[in-house]
Each structure stands twice: as structure tokens, then as C-alpha cells.
Write a protein that holds these residues in place. Sequence first.
Motif, PDB file in Angstrom:
ATOM      1  N   ARG A   1       7.452 -52.304  28.646  1.00 49.67           N
ATOM      2  CA  ARG A   1       8.371 -53.809  28.624  1.00 49.67           C
ATOM      3  C   ARG A   1       9.125 -54.070  29.940  1.00 49.67           C
ATOM      4  O   ARG A   1       8.175 -55.441  30.402  1.00 49.67           O
ATOM      5  N   ARG A   2       9.121 -53.604  31.094  1.00 42.68           N
ATOM      6  CA  ARG A   2       9.050 -52.854  32.398  1.00 42.68           C
ATOM      7  C   ARG A   2       8.264 -53.774  33.524  1.00 42.68           C
ATOM      8  O   ARG A   2       8.676 -54.573  33.979  1.00 42.68           O
ATOM      9  N   PHE A   3       7.423 -53.450  32.800  1.00 43.64           N
ATOM     10  CA  PHE A   3       5.669 -53.551  33.605  1.00 43.64           C
ATOM     11  C   PHE A   3       5.893 -54.664  33.581  1.00 43.64           C
ATOM     12  O   PHE A   3       5.579 -56.532  34.526  1.00 43.64           O
ATOM     13  N   PHE A   4       5.090 -55.317  32.118  1.00 42.49           N
ATOM     14  CA  PHE A   4       4.882 -56.303  31.804  1.00 42.49           C
ATOM     15  C   PHE A   4       5.863 -58.052  31.466  1.00 42.49           C
ATOM     16  O   PHE A   4       5.980 -59.329  32.218  1.00 42.49           O
TER      17      PHE A   4
ATOM     18  N   PHE B   1       7.989 -57.592  34.146  1.00 35.73           N
ATOM     19  CA  PHE B   1       7.985 -57.795  35.510  1.00 35.73           C
ATOM     20  C   PHE B   1       7.152 -58.709  35.943  1.00 35.73           C
ATOM     21  O   PHE B   1       6.551 -60.304  37.123  1.00 35.73           O
ATOM     22  N   LEU B   2       5.152 -58.997  34.811  1.00 37.88           N
ATOM     23  CA  LEU B   2       4.238 -59.517  34.999  1.00 37.88           C
ATOM     24  C   LEU B   2       4.543 -61.008  35.395  1.00 37.88           C
ATOM     25  O   LEU B   2       3.975 -61.543  35.798  1.00 37.88           O
ATOM     26  N   ARG B   3       5.253 -61.049  34.410  1.00 37.10           N
ATOM     27  CA  ARG B   3       6.050 -62.737  33.582  1.00 37.10           C
ATOM     28  C   ARG B   3       6.659 -63.241  34.990  1.00 37.10           C
ATOM     29  O   ARG B   3       6.411 -64.756  34.896  1.00 37.10           O
TER      30      ARG B   3
ATOM     31  N   LEU C   1      -4.997 -61.651  28.049  1.00 38.59           N
ATOM     32  CA  LEU C   1      -3.905 -61.956  28.205  1.00 38.59           C
ATOM     33  C   LEU C   1      -3.540 -62.456  30.135  1.00 38.59           C
ATOM     34  O   LEU C   1      -3.060 -63.308  30.583  1.00 38.59           O
ATOM     35  N   LEU C   2      -4.163 -61.215  30.462  1.00 36.30           N
ATOM     36  CA  LEU C   2      -3.579 -60.983  31.953  1.00 36.30           C
ATOM     37  C   LEU C   2      -4.008 -62.293  32.777  1.00 36.30           C
ATOM     38  O   LEU C   2      -3.676 -62.232  33.629  1.00 36.30           O
TER      39      LEU C   2
ATOM     40  N   MET D   1      -2.650 -65.232  33.789  1.00 37.50           N
ATOM     41  CA  MET D   1      -1.635 -65.103  34.642  1.00 37.50           C
ATOM     42  C   MET D   1      -1.959 -64.852  36.084  1.00 37.50           C
ATOM     43  O   MET D   1      -1.000 -64.236  36.862  1.00 37.50           O
ATOM     44  N   ASN D   2      -3.301 -65.099  35.849  1.00 35.99           N
ATOM     45  CA  ASN D   2      -4.183 -64.334  37.646  1.00 35.99           C
ATOM     46  C   ASN D   2      -3.936 -63.422  38.390  1.00 35.99           C
ATOM     47  O   ASN D   2      -3.412 -62.874  39.810  1.00 35.99           O
ATOM     48  N   THR D   3      -3.703 -62.130  36.948  1.00 35.72           N
ATOM     49  CA  THR D   3      -3.767 -60.623  37.011  1.00 35.72           C
ATOM     50  C   THR D   3      -5.059 -60.320  36.523  1.00 35.72           C
ATOM     51  O   THR D   3      -5.150 -60.378  35.508  1.00 35.72           O
TER      52      THR D   3
END
Length: 416
Positions: free
Chosen positions: A62-65, A67-69, A99-100, A103-105
Motif C-alpha cells: 500500500r505504501r508503494f502504490f 506513493f506512485l499515485r 494499471l501502472l 500512470m506512465n510507470t
Amino acid sequence: MIKMIHTADWHLGQTFYGYDREEEHDAFLHWLCRVLTEKEIDVLLIAGDVFDVANPSASAQRRFFRFLRQTVGSNPQLQIVIIAGNHDSAARLEAPLPLLEEMNTHVVGVVRHTDEGKIDFDSLLLPLHNRDGETDAWCMAVPFLRQGDYPPREEEEGRDTYVAGIERMYDRLAGYVQAKKTGKQAVVAMGHLHVSGAELSENDRSEGVIMGGLESVPATVFDKRIAYTALGHIHKAQRVGGSDTVRYSGSPLPMSFSETHYRHQVVYVELEGETASKVEPLYIPRTVDLWRIPASPCPPGEVLEALQALPEAEAEAVSPARPFIEVRVLLQEPLPSFRHDVEEILKNKNVRLTSIVPSYPRQGDAEEHLPLTFDDLQKIEPLDMLKKAFAGKYNTEMPDELQQLFRQVVAGLKAE
């Protein structure tokens, strides 16, 4: 021009001597998000070991995703490139890729092959865009390589070792991208590996480096036409091979007490044309201190006095930013009650005890030891062996009470 941030080895979900590091990771990610926004960064490179284990906890994910969002929401133009490290599960890291990508990830966890069984180099190459959306650079996103991930050996190439396989991978990928790029586009390489000559963090065993350097590759593996090489795996930030453009960013958090006075960092890079025109560290604020008490080992009484002088914990709540401490004591002989004494003193102190590290007086010149025969060994009394071992470790004679206890144990064994 493209502005990049290079970071690696987050190890989200890691514990430090049993303590979680969630507050520290949150503080780092909040700081990083702010830097990306303030410096108008175009590309964020994360060179492996996003997580500490292959099956990270739900809170770490959750912490990682989150941050990405938040990061992409604050920086819509930002492009993020992530490769898997040896601590990551490549498949798990790639799982949310559909999905990532919205977000250009981009995540590269595994090395893919074509239908003909050859390395799919296109899957390891990513175009990097400037703020106008133009392709100004190419990224060779190579994840942590395992046996079989690299191109097979040609008949004339000699031994097929792991290091030789990695060299082939970077050599052929560099040739492939040179044929693909146009104009003055720069080339950026990513890797999660051990480069020969890299300085390891003292007492940090999480880097997974094989003793003897059997898996270390020479810095020459990176083509001189590569503008910047972003490395992960080694937790101490450093230049490699004397080059300012081949670097480990290091871990954002300290991994051992040897890093007490170390300044952790990410690396800021500006690409202009085919070169890196600017490379500089951006230092990460430390939210939790690491203390060695005392600075050098002292006798037990002095250590306990130093601990007694530490600040008291606040009455209403215990702060999550309490320093981690390593207690260092100089012993002349075993002192079983010392840990209890330390823990009692620290009950109401504003610190977190991680470990007690004993040391002993240095011995004088070592005695000359001659090889013993089987008959010699048969003649040695067990107590004599124990006394010799005790003196070797503590540099003092074994106390009479311990000798008496040992005799009682031996007598009890003989009675059985």
C-alpha cells in the motif's frame, strides 16, 4: 533536456532489529515526492529492491502504490522506470503493470524472449521523454539477472560464467540501442548487480554479495557511450570505477550502525544531448538517529552511567522517532546480568535498544601452537581445554567459581 532522479534499495517492509521502519519510509517517500515536484523532474529511476522480501506485507505494498499515485498526481509529466532487484519478486512487481502504465510507470521485472527463443531487447528498452513529449533518451532497463536470463554464449567466446553472461547482455543491448536511437539521444543504463571495486556497507548482510566477488562484474561492462548508469544492490552511495556517471545511489535509510554518520542520498542527473551535463547528490533528511553508546567500548559500570544519562521518554506518548541505540561494552569476563541491567535502565528512556555488542581486551602476542597428535589430545583434561578457551576469549584466567561449576557438571555426567 531531461532531468532525472536515481534511487534504489528502498526495502519497503524491512525491520531493523525487530522494529518496523514505516515512519522512516513514509518520511523518505514524502520528501522524495516533494523533490520531484520542486525540481520538475522528468524521469524517476528506481534501480531495484523496492521491497525487502519477495512476498511483501500488505502495508508495504500500500505504501508503494500510494506513493506512485500521489507522485504522478502531483507530477503528471513524470515518467517512472522500475527494475526488479534480487529481493523483489519479479512477477509480483510486474503484476499491476497494465494499471501502472496508465500512470506512465514502467516496470521491468523479467527478461522476455521472442518466439525464436532469443532475448527480446525491445522489452528492455524504454524511450525517455522531455517536457515537450519528445524522445530525448533511451533507457536500458535491465533487472537483476539470474542464470539463463542473459544471451547464450557463442562458440568462440570461451567459458560461460555468470559474469560473462551479464557482460554479453549489456554489450548486446548497448549495440542494439545504438542502432535504434536517432540524432543526439542519450542512453541511460539501469542495473541491479555488484560491480567490482564497489565498497560494501560494514556489517550489512542484506546486500546478498557472494564472498570472493564471484558475481561481481567489471565497471567496463558499461559502454562508454552510455550517458549515465543507475545502479542498485550496494547500499552505500558511491561512484564506480572512478566515473562520475556510473553510480550506486545507495539505500535511503541506514542499514547498519556503521552508517551512523553517513548521509544517504538520491542522485540528481541532467541529460543534455548525448551526455550527462550535471550529476549531483541530493541528501535525504534522517528522521531517526542511530547512536552507539558509548562511542567506543567501555567497562560495564561506565556504560550503565552513560545510559542513565539518556533523556527520559515523554510521559504521554512514546515518539516513533526515538533513536535506535547499540550498546558497546568492554568485558573482562562473562556478565550474564548486564543485559538485564541495561534493559532496566532503558525502560523509561527515549531510545530503542537494538543490540548489545561485547568486546574484550586485546591479547598479547599469540603463542606458537604446534599440531597435536591424537595421543596428545587424549591426555588433555576437559577443564584445561575450557580454561585455555576462556583465557583466549577474555584474556584473563577463568574464575574459581566457574571452574567449580564445570567440575560439578562433569561429575554429574560421569555419575549417569
